[in-house]
Design an enzyme around this catalytic site. Structure first.
Site, mmCIF file in Angstrom:
data_model
loop_
_atom_site.group_PDB
_atom_site.id
_atom_site.type_symbol
_atom_site.label_atom_id
_atom_site.label_comp_id
_atom_site.label_asym_id
_atom_site.label_seq_id
_atom_site.Cartn_x
_atom_site.Cartn_y
_atom_site.Cartn_z
ATOM 1 N N PHE A 43 0.841 -1.582 0.125
ATOM 2 C CA PHE A 43 -0.339 -0.171 0.366
ATOM 3 C C PHE A 43 1.075 1.316 0.033
ATOM 4 O O PHE A 43 0.338 2.697 -1.188
ATOM 5 C CB PHE A 43 -1.607 -0.336 1.399
ATOM 6 C CG PHE A 43 -2.231 1.045 1.243
ATOM 7 C CD1 PHE A 43 -2.814 1.561 0.212
ATOM 8 C CD2 PHE A 43 -1.535 1.823 2.547
ATOM 9 C CE1 PHE A 43 -3.327 2.404 0.442
ATOM 10 C CE2 PHE A 43 -2.318 3.534 2.644
ATOM 11 C CZ PHE A 43 -3.514 3.876 1.953
ATOM 12 N N GLU A 44 2.153 1.020 0.750
ATOM 13 C CA GLU A 44 2.835 1.877 0.241
ATOM 14 C C GLU A 44 3.796 3.095 -0.610
ATOM 15 O O GLU A 44 3.929 3.650 -1.312
ATOM 16 C CB GLU A 44 3.741 1.951 2.079
ATOM 17 C CG GLU A 44 3.192 2.541 3.010
ATOM 18 C CD GLU A 44 4.046 1.708 4.935
ATOM 19 O OE1 GLU A 44 3.521 1.575 5.906
ATOM 20 O OE2 GLU A 44 5.234 1.187 4.094
ATOM 21 N N VAL A 83 2.079 -17.252 9.012
ATOM 22 C CA VAL A 83 1.040 -17.452 9.913
ATOM 23 C C VAL A 83 -0.185 -16.524 10.855
ATOM 24 O O VAL A 83 -0.288 -15.446 10.290
ATOM 25 C CB VAL A 83 2.002 -17.137 11.419
ATOM 26 C CG1 VAL A 83 1.242 -17.624 12.993
ATOM 27 C CG2 VAL A 83 3.972 -17.969 11.068
ATOM 28 N N GLY A 134 6.835 -4.741 11.523
ATOM 29 C CA GLY A 134 7.238 -4.320 10.401
ATOM 30 C C GLY A 134 8.930 -3.503 11.082
ATOM 31 O O GLY A 134 9.705 -3.197 10.354
ATOM 32 N N ASP A 135 8.791 -3.136 12.334
ATOM 33 C CA ASP A 135 10.330 -2.142 12.652
ATOM 34 C C ASP A 135 11.239 -3.455 12.761
ATOM 35 O O ASP A 135 12.468 -2.902 12.420
ATOM 36 C CB ASP A 135 9.854 -1.592 14.149
ATOM 37 C CG ASP A 135 8.433 -1.362 14.062
ATOM 38 O OD1 ASP A 135 8.304 -0.620 13.420
ATOM 39 O OD2 ASP A 135 7.732 -0.751 15.170
HETATM 40 P P1 ADP Z 1 3.931 -3.877 6.232
HETATM 41 O O1 ADP Z 1 2.709 -3.663 6.525
HETATM 42 O O2 ADP Z 1 4.531 -2.873 7.011
HETATM 43 O O3 ADP Z 1 4.805 -4.761 5.132
HETATM 44 P P2 ADP Z 1 4.221 -6.094 8.363
HETATM 45 O O4 ADP Z 1 4.246 -6.200 9.684
HETATM 46 O O5 ADP Z 1 2.491 -6.520 8.122
HETATM 47 O O6 ADP Z 1 4.607 -5.324 7.822
HETATM 48 O O7 ADP Z 1 4.989 -7.743 7.646
HETATM 49 C C1 ADP Z 1 6.778 -7.039 7.833
HETATM 50 C C2 ADP Z 1 6.794 -8.550 8.013
HETATM 51 O O8 ADP Z 1 6.409 -9.736 8.969
HETATM 52 C C3 ADP Z 1 7.092 -9.312 6.436
HETATM 53 O O9 ADP Z 1 7.308 -9.202 5.736
HETATM 54 C C4 ADP Z 1 6.541 -11.019 6.949
HETATM 55 O O10 ADP Z 1 8.071 -11.709 7.243
HETATM 56 C C5 ADP Z 1 6.479 -10.534 9.065
HETATM 57 N N1 ADP Z 1 5.150 -10.579 9.207
HETATM 58 C C6 ADP Z 1 4.511 -10.196 9.768
HETATM 59 N N2 ADP Z 1 2.945 -10.642 9.753
HETATM 60 C C7 ADP Z 1 3.398 -12.275 10.295
HETATM 61 C C8 ADP Z 1 2.214 -12.922 10.050
HETATM 62 N N3 ADP Z 1 1.224 -13.351 10.187
HETATM 63 N N4 ADP Z 1 2.743 -14.270 9.200
HETATM 64 C C9 ADP Z 1 4.198 -14.566 8.577
HETATM 65 N N5 ADP Z 1 4.939 -13.109 8.626
HETATM 66 C C10 ADP Z 1 4.591 -12.265 8.771
HETATM 67 ZN ZN ZN Z 2 5.349 -1.331 7.742
#
Ligand code: ADP
Ligand code: ZN
Length: 263
Positions: A103-104, A177, A185-186
């Protein structure tokens, strides 16, 4: 994903940030190799961040700025809309490494991503705005391996053996998962910074290690959370706090669980 915390704590103002930076300069400790920025919801604060990064880049021209342009997710902005032009015109041009989600990336380029080809085009557009490395941390592009995977892509500028320049692209399937985590994200941006430090010319390796760390931390977290919640119960957000300390060994030396594909 970002879940709103209860509204407590203090918000640092742009002027307060500047005072901190002035102190750093007065003490002559304004020499940094890396800077990482993330969630910000105030325009004047973000503009001060830009001024400070310009100053830090003057002090160290080889400083690497990792920018996570946190603005929203899945079609909704969670920062004020007037931050978008600041990111487009001032922040992204300064960034060396950019980690938008789908989205970003769409907001920054004005292009919608539906396919891998769209993502490739959007990453090329983002390169044109400044950053030599771009990683789309998560997308809704359907994986060829099924809906148990979420697709991430990366691109970086490289010089080929014959001396010509190109953008090398990579594709990754990340095992999904079924839970919502805070801080992933951080952690992703921080790990990409660390692993590009160790593998500056090898985005494939840096991304494989980054995604593998994410996987180990998330697996440990969901296993613990399910155990705490008990059979058949959904873990609470508190139980889903990332198991960072417990994952120290995996963070330092992750077993590789995904192979990035060069596309
Ligand atoms: P953003 O919205 O900035 O992409 P997220 O936190 O959704 O940030 O995702 C960042 C990373 O965190 C993903 O690339 C993945 O590696 C991991 N991640 C986040 N949520 C999940 C999830 N439910 N299952 C597997 N990996 C996840
Ligand atoms: Zn993010």
């Amino acid at each position: 994903s970002l879940v709103s915390p209860p509204p407590t704590g203090q918000v640092l103002t742009a002027e307060e940030l500047n005072v901190l930076y002035e102190g750093i300069k007065l003490n002559k400790v304004n020499h940094y190799d890396y800077i990482l920025t993330g969630y910000c919801r105030d325009q004047s604060f973000l503009e001060m961040v830009v001024d400070i990064i310009q100053g830090l880049k003057k002090a160290n021209p080889s400083l690497i700025y990792v920018c996570d342009p946190v603005m929203g997710d899945h079609g909704a902005m969670y920062v004020p809309e007037h931050l978008l032009p600041v990111y487009k015109d001032k922040v992204v041009p300064l960034a060396n490494i950019l980690t938008p989600n789908q989205f970003e990336a769409e907001l920054l380029t004005g292009r919608k991503i539906n396919t891998e080809e769209d993502a490739v085009e959007v990453m090329d557009l983002l390169h044109k705005m400044g950053p030599e490395t771009v990683v789309l941390t998560s997308t809704d592009i359907p994986s060829k391996n099924g809906d148990q995977f979420l697709v991430a892509l990366g691109s970086h500028k490289i010089v080929k053996p014959d001396g010509t320049k190109t953008n090398q692209k990579i594709y990754m399937d990340i095992p999904k998962v079924d839970a919502v985590f805070v801080g992933t994200g951080d952690l992703f941006a921080a790990m990409l910074l660390a692993w590009t430090h160790y593998h500056p010319k090898d985005l494939k390796m840096a991304c494989e290690k980054t995604v593998s760390v994410m996987h180990h931390v998330i697996k440990r977290t969901i296993t613990y959370a399910n155990e705490m919640a008990g059979p058949g119960k959904r873990p609470s957000p508190a139980q889903l706090e990332l198991r960072m300390v417990q994952s120290k060994a995996d963070i330092e030396n992750p077993a590789i669980i995904v192979e990035a594909k060069i596309i």
